[in-house]
Write a protein that holds these residues in place. Structure first.
Motif, PDB file in Angstrom:
ATOM      1  N   PHE A  57      43.270  -8.833 -33.440  1.00 29.06           N
ATOM      2  CA  PHE A  57      44.679  -9.214 -33.463  1.00 29.06           C
ATOM      3  C   PHE A  57      45.023 -10.007 -34.718  1.00 29.06           C
ATOM      4  N   TYR A  58      44.170 -10.965 -35.062  1.00 29.27           N
ATOM      5  CA  TYR A  58      44.426 -11.812 -36.228  1.00 29.27           C
ATOM      6  C   TYR A  58      44.472 -10.973 -37.505  1.00 29.27           C
ATOM      7  N   ALA A  59      43.476 -10.123 -37.701  1.00 23.86           N
ATOM      8  CA  ALA A  59      43.415  -9.316 -38.923  1.00 23.86           C
ATOM      9  C   ALA A  59      44.581  -8.336 -38.998  1.00 23.86           C
ATOM     10  N   GLY A  60      44.925  -7.732 -37.884  1.00 23.26           N
ATOM     11  CA  GLY A  60      46.043  -6.795 -37.881  1.00 23.26           C
ATOM     12  C   GLY A  60      47.368  -7.473 -38.132  1.00 23.26           C
ATOM     13  N   TYR A  95      32.188  -4.017 -28.955  1.00 25.81           N
ATOM     14  CA  TYR A  95      32.879  -4.995 -29.814  1.00 25.81           C
ATOM     15  C   TYR A  95      33.635  -4.294 -30.929  1.00 25.81           C
ATOM     16  N   LEU A  96      33.030  -3.276 -31.510  1.00 20.14           N
ATOM     17  CA  LEU A  96      33.694  -2.532 -32.578  1.00 20.14           C
ATOM     18  C   LEU A  96      34.952  -1.845 -32.055  1.00 20.14           C
ATOM     19  N   MET A  97      34.867  -1.232 -30.890  1.00 17.64           N
ATOM     20  CA  MET A  97      36.038  -0.563 -30.316  1.00 17.64           C
ATOM     21  C   MET A  97      37.134  -1.556 -29.961  1.00 17.64           C
ATOM     22  N   LEU A  98      36.769  -2.669 -29.338  1.00 19.32           N
ATOM     23  CA  LEU A  98      37.778  -3.673 -28.979  1.00 19.32           C
ATOM     24  C   LEU A  98      38.467  -4.231 -30.216  1.00 19.32           C
ATOM     25  N   THR A  99      37.687  -4.505 -31.243  1.00 19.05           N
ATOM     26  CA  THR A  99      38.254  -5.034 -32.486  1.00 19.05           C
ATOM     27  C   THR A  99      39.187  -4.013 -33.126  1.00 19.05           C
ATOM     28  N   CYS A 100      38.761  -2.757 -33.175  1.00 24.58           N
ATOM     29  CA  CYS A 100      39.596  -1.709 -33.775  1.00 24.58           C
ATOM     30  C   CYS A 100      40.884  -1.489 -32.981  1.00 24.58           C
ATOM     31  N   PHE A 101      40.790  -1.480 -31.658  1.00 27.78           N
ATOM     32  CA  PHE A 101      41.987  -1.307 -30.837  1.00 27.78           C
ATOM     33  C   PHE A 101      42.962  -2.472 -31.029  1.00 27.78           C
ATOM     34  N   ALA A 102      42.442  -3.690 -31.049  1.00 28.57           N
ATOM     35  CA  ALA A 102      43.304  -4.857 -31.249  1.00 28.57           C
ATOM     36  C   ALA A 102      43.924  -4.836 -32.635  1.00 28.57           C
ATOM     37  N   TYR A 103      43.125  -4.464 -33.633  1.00 24.39           N
ATOM     38  CA  TYR A 103      43.610  -4.387 -35.018  1.00 24.39           C
ATOM     39  C   TYR A 103      44.758  -3.365 -35.119  1.00 24.39           C
ATOM     40  N   GLY A 104      44.545  -2.209 -34.536  1.00 26.47           N
ATOM     41  CA  GLY A 104      45.556  -1.149 -34.587  1.00 26.47           C
ATOM     42  C   GLY A 104      46.790  -1.454 -33.751  1.00 26.47           C
ATOM     43  N   ALA A 105      46.626  -2.247 -32.707  1.00 24.90           N
ATOM     44  CA  ALA A 105      47.753  -2.537 -31.816  1.00 24.90           C
ATOM     45  C   ALA A 105      48.817  -3.383 -32.480  1.00 24.90           C
ATOM     46  N   VAL A 106      48.421  -4.255 -33.385  1.00 22.59           N
ATOM     47  CA  VAL A 106      49.404  -5.150 -34.016  1.00 22.59           C
ATOM     48  C   VAL A 106      49.670  -4.809 -35.475  1.00 22.59           C
ATOM     49  N   ARG A 107      48.909  -3.892 -36.028  1.00 24.15           N
ATOM     50  CA  ARG A 107      49.086  -3.499 -37.430  1.00 24.15           C
ATOM     51  C   ARG A 107      50.358  -2.692 -37.585  1.00 24.15           C
ATOM     52  N   LYS A 108      51.120  -2.999 -38.629  1.00 22.53           N
ATOM     53  CA  LYS A 108      52.377  -2.273 -38.866  1.00 22.53           C
ATOM     54  C   LYS A 108      52.157  -1.129 -39.820  1.00 22.53           C
TER      55      LYS A 108
END
Length: 108
Positions: A57-60, A95-108
């Motif tokens: 989430f933070y990175a995205g 962990y990789l999947m959760l991070t990628c999903f969170a990153y993609g969820a908030v990335r514009k």
């Protein structure tokens, strides 16, 4: 086409937090003589899951480069053999999947 650079401070902060969650927290649990079941449950399925989602989430949200979120799964994979049984290596994929999903969820 302009390539944006990532500041060394940002790289160090991602690396430091990944190291904290991959090495320091398991060391603390080991020093405190926490049994293996509690250590596995709390660290692998509690603390690390929350951190993987939070860092995504933070990175995205801050539009950071995707490769920065890969620090945690990679460093966890390196440290996994030191602190956990062999089955814990499969948590790397989670962990990789959760991070990628969170990153993609908030990335514009």
């Amino acid at each position: 086409m302009q390539l944006s650079k990532v500041s060394p401070q940002k790289i160090i902060s991602y690396w430091a937090f990944a190291t904290l969650f991959s090495f320091v927290i398991p060391i603390i649990f080991t020093v405190l003589n926490v049994d293996e079941i509690t250590k596995t449950g709390v660290i692998l399925f509690g603390i690390n899951v929350v951190y993987a989602i939070a860092i995504g989430f933070y990175a995205g949200k801050h539009a950071d480069k995707f490769w920065l979120v890969l620090f945690f799964p990679v460093i966890y994979l390196i440290g996994c053999d030191f602190f956990f049984d062999s089955h814990a290596i499969y948590c790397t994929v989670v962990y990789l999947m959760l991070t990628c999903f969170a990153y993609g969820a908030v990335r514009k």
